[in-house]
Write an enzyme that holds these catalytic residues in place. Structure first.
Site, PDB file in Angstrom:
ATOM      1  N   THR A  83     128.233  -8.150 -27.624  1.00 39.73           N
ATOM      2  CA  THR A  83     129.038  -6.969 -27.957  1.00 39.73           C
ATOM      3  C   THR A  83     129.600  -6.338 -26.680  1.00 39.73           C
ATOM      4  OG1 THR A  83     127.526  -6.596 -29.802  1.00 39.73           O
ATOM      5  CG2 THR A  83     128.949  -4.762 -29.201  1.00 39.73           C
ATOM      6  N   HIS A 142     128.246 -18.256 -30.931  1.00 39.00           N
ATOM      7  CA  HIS A 142     126.852 -18.514 -30.550  1.00 39.00           C
ATOM      8  C   HIS A 142     126.540 -20.017 -30.584  1.00 39.00           C
ATOM      9  CE1 HIS A 142     125.995 -14.312 -30.463  1.00 39.00           C
ATOM     10  NE2 HIS A 142     125.880 -14.117 -31.754  1.00 39.00           N
ATOM     11  N   ARG A 302     121.242  -0.765 -30.020  1.00 39.97           N
ATOM     12  CA  ARG A 302     119.860  -0.295 -30.234  1.00 39.97           C
ATOM     13  C   ARG A 302     119.407   0.462 -28.997  1.00 39.97           C
ATOM     14  NH1 ARG A 302     114.557  -2.025 -29.758  1.00 39.97           N
ATOM     15  NH2 ARG A 302     115.308  -3.604 -28.304  1.00 39.97           N
ATOM     16  N   GLY A 304     119.804  -1.152 -25.501  1.00 35.40           N
ATOM     17  CA  GLY A 304     120.679  -1.571 -24.401  1.00 35.40           C
ATOM     18  C   GLY A 304     120.019  -1.482 -23.047  1.00 35.40           C
TER      19      GLY A 304
HETATM   20  P1  PAP Z   1     124.918 -10.271 -31.413  1.00 34.08           P
HETATM   21  O1  PAP Z   1     124.285 -11.550 -30.986  1.00 34.08           O
HETATM   22  O2  PAP Z   1     124.495  -9.865 -32.789  1.00 34.08           O
HETATM   23  O3  PAP Z   1     126.386 -10.268 -31.217  1.00 34.08           O
HETATM   24  P2  PAP Z   1     124.581  -8.872 -28.935  1.00 34.08           P
HETATM   25  O4  PAP Z   1     125.715  -7.955 -28.805  1.00 34.08           O
HETATM   26  O5  PAP Z   1     124.631 -10.178 -28.194  1.00 34.08           O
HETATM   27  O6  PAP Z   1     124.290  -9.143 -30.480  1.00 34.08           O
HETATM   28  O7  PAP Z   1     123.262  -8.163 -28.461  1.00 34.08           O
HETATM   29  C1  PAP Z   1     122.898  -6.892 -28.886  1.00 34.08           C
HETATM   30  C2  PAP Z   1     122.123  -6.280 -27.735  1.00 34.08           C
HETATM   31  O8  PAP Z   1     123.042  -5.823 -26.732  1.00 34.08           O
HETATM   32  C3  PAP Z   1     121.345  -5.075 -28.175  1.00 34.08           C
HETATM   33  O9  PAP Z   1     120.213  -5.032 -27.307  1.00 34.08           O
HETATM   34  P3  PAP Z   1     118.866  -4.229 -27.649  1.00 34.08           P
HETATM   35  O10 PAP Z   1     118.481  -4.611 -29.044  1.00 34.08           O
HETATM   36  O11 PAP Z   1     117.875  -4.692 -26.633  1.00 34.08           O
HETATM   37  O12 PAP Z   1     119.187  -2.796 -27.504  1.00 34.08           O
HETATM   38  C4  PAP Z   1     122.333  -3.959 -27.888  1.00 34.08           C
HETATM   39  O13 PAP Z   1     121.740  -2.683 -27.809  1.00 34.08           O
HETATM   40  C5  PAP Z   1     122.892  -4.414 -26.579  1.00 34.08           C
HETATM   41  N1  PAP Z   1     124.204  -3.814 -26.285  1.00 34.08           N
HETATM   42  C6  PAP Z   1     125.203  -3.543 -27.155  1.00 34.08           C
HETATM   43  N2  PAP Z   1     126.237  -2.996 -26.511  1.00 34.08           N
HETATM   44  C7  PAP Z   1     125.913  -2.908 -25.210  1.00 34.08           C
HETATM   45  C8  PAP Z   1     126.566  -2.407 -24.043  1.00 34.08           C
HETATM   46  N3  PAP Z   1     127.777  -1.874 -24.120  1.00 34.08           N
HETATM   47  N4  PAP Z   1     125.911  -2.477 -22.870  1.00 34.08           N
HETATM   48  C9  PAP Z   1     124.670  -3.000 -22.789  1.00 34.08           C
HETATM   49  N5  PAP Z   1     123.988  -3.489 -23.849  1.00 34.08           N
HETATM   50  C10 PAP Z   1     124.589  -3.449 -25.061  1.00 34.08           C
END
Ligand code: PAP
Length: 336
Positions: A83, A142, A302, A304
């Site tokens: 994301t 993916h 979530r 991040g």
């Molecule tokens: P996906 O495989 O479903 O596309 P993806 O976006 O790869 O998901 O990963 C989501 C993770 O990236 C989440 O991590 P967490 O569960 O450990 O919190 C999400 O919070 C985090 N994430 C989303 N946006 C950002 C961002 N802008 N910067 C850093 N981390 C992010």
């Protein structure tokens, strides 16, 4: 059964695609299967555990997708930062098109920036629609490196990959929480301990995690100009450096004038976790992933953070994943 891999640059009629869809139904019956995290079953297709619709996507890609030299795939295992990278790549490549104060990311959210290839390609007319997209086309996927057609991977094709990986302990925790939110209620509850064992054995969608990473890592060593290999943790530490790297790699380097005008910082801020998470579209919007599943946008934001696994796994669990990582990556030159 291995589906025939035609040249993806050949034009492909609806009839040909229909044939692939029919073959896919037969293929699924023949593949090894086990319980999925998001659907009742997932299947082992060419070394990767996938749900049926994504296997259809992979076979359609292998047989019918017409790549262009300017295409860039954002490739990743689930929950490694897709994301974030989507937002960064979209805003880097479109930085002269959109004003930062009225940017599409503010209204549509990162998920709609560019297609989730694996699910999108199997929708009606998707291949034609992708043919009609202007260059450079960006896709998120993916799928494992090994599943991409050799013509796409060939250094002479010009096509590129941006790959992002992450500490598997945080990947597991992120995936487990995501799964809890989107796993159908009809399926039995999957406890964190059960999910942990499955993840360690490689039994999770798009897994095994370590094979996924190694596939892109090895390819990036062979073709560094074709595959930009990134680490989530490093990007969190110095995002500005990676905005510049990404821009360079995507063929749109940041100029000295842009740097002076703070463009790099503006992109970092626009795409930061805190900023995106708090946008209305990411609090209330819904992402329809192909015909498979609808997910509330807020589930993609979530914590991040780096190291959130400490809050959810025991020391022993952490050590187990570290040991697997060490064994799997031994001799590859890759450390996370
Ligand atoms: P996906 O495989 O479903 O596309 P993806 O976006 O790869 O998901 O990963 C989501 C993770 O990236 C989440 O991590 P967490 O569960 O450990 O919190 C999400 O919070 C985090 N994430 C989303 N946006 C950002 C961002 N802008 N910067 C850093 N981390 C992010």
């Amino acid at each position: 059964m291995i589906l025939k891999n035609n040249n993806p640059n050949m034009s492909s009629s609806d009839d040909d695609q229909e044939k692939t869809r029919k073959q896919h139904a037969q293929l699924i019956k023949e593949l090894p299967k086990t319980g999925g995290w998001f659907q009742p079953d997932m299947f082992l297709y060419q070394g990767q555990w996938l749900i049926p619709n994504v296997i259809l996507g992979a076979t359609l890609m292998q047989n019918h997708f017409k790549h262009r030299s300017a295409d860039i795939f954002l490739s990743s295992f689930m929950k490694t930062g897709t994301t974030w990278l989507k937002s960064l790549m979209f805003s880097i490549i479109n930085r002269s098109r959109f004003d930062f104060s009225d940017h599409p990311l503010l209204h549509q959210g990162p998920q709609s920036c560019f297609p989730v290839f694996d699910a999108y390609i199997s929708q009606d007319h998707a291949i034609t629609n992708m043919d009609n997209l202007p260059s450079p086309r960006l896709f998120a996927s993916h799928l494992a490196y090994s599943l991409f057609p050799s013509t796409y991977k060939d250094p002479s094709s010009g096509c590129k990959f941006v790959y992002v990986c992450r500490d598997p302990k945080d990947v597991f925790v992120s995936k487990f929480h995501f799964m809890k939110n989107v796993r159908p209620k009809e399926l039995p509850v999957l406890s964190i301990n059960e999910a942990f064992e499955l993840f360690c054995e490689g039994l999770s969608e798009y897994g095994p995690y370590w094979d996924h990473v190694l596939g892109f890592w090895k390819a990036s060593l062979e073709s560094p100009n074709k595959i930009l290999f990134l680490r989530y943790e490093e990007m969190k530490r110095v995002p500005e450096v990676y905005v510049k790297k990404l821009a360079e790699f995507m063929g749109v380097p940041i100029s000295a004038e842009e740097e002076e005008n703070g463009v790099v910082e503006k992109i970092v801020e626009l795409c930061s976790f805190e900023h995106l998470k708090n946008l209305q579209v990411n609090k209330t919007g819904v992402l329809q992933i192909g015909s498979i599943i609808a997910v509330n946008n807020h589930h993609f934001f979530r914590r991040g953070e780096v190291g959130d696994w400490h809050n959810h796994l025991t020391k022993e669990m952490g050590a187990k994943i570290d040991q697997i990582t060490q064994d799997k990556f031994n001799g590859s030159g890759l450390t996370l």
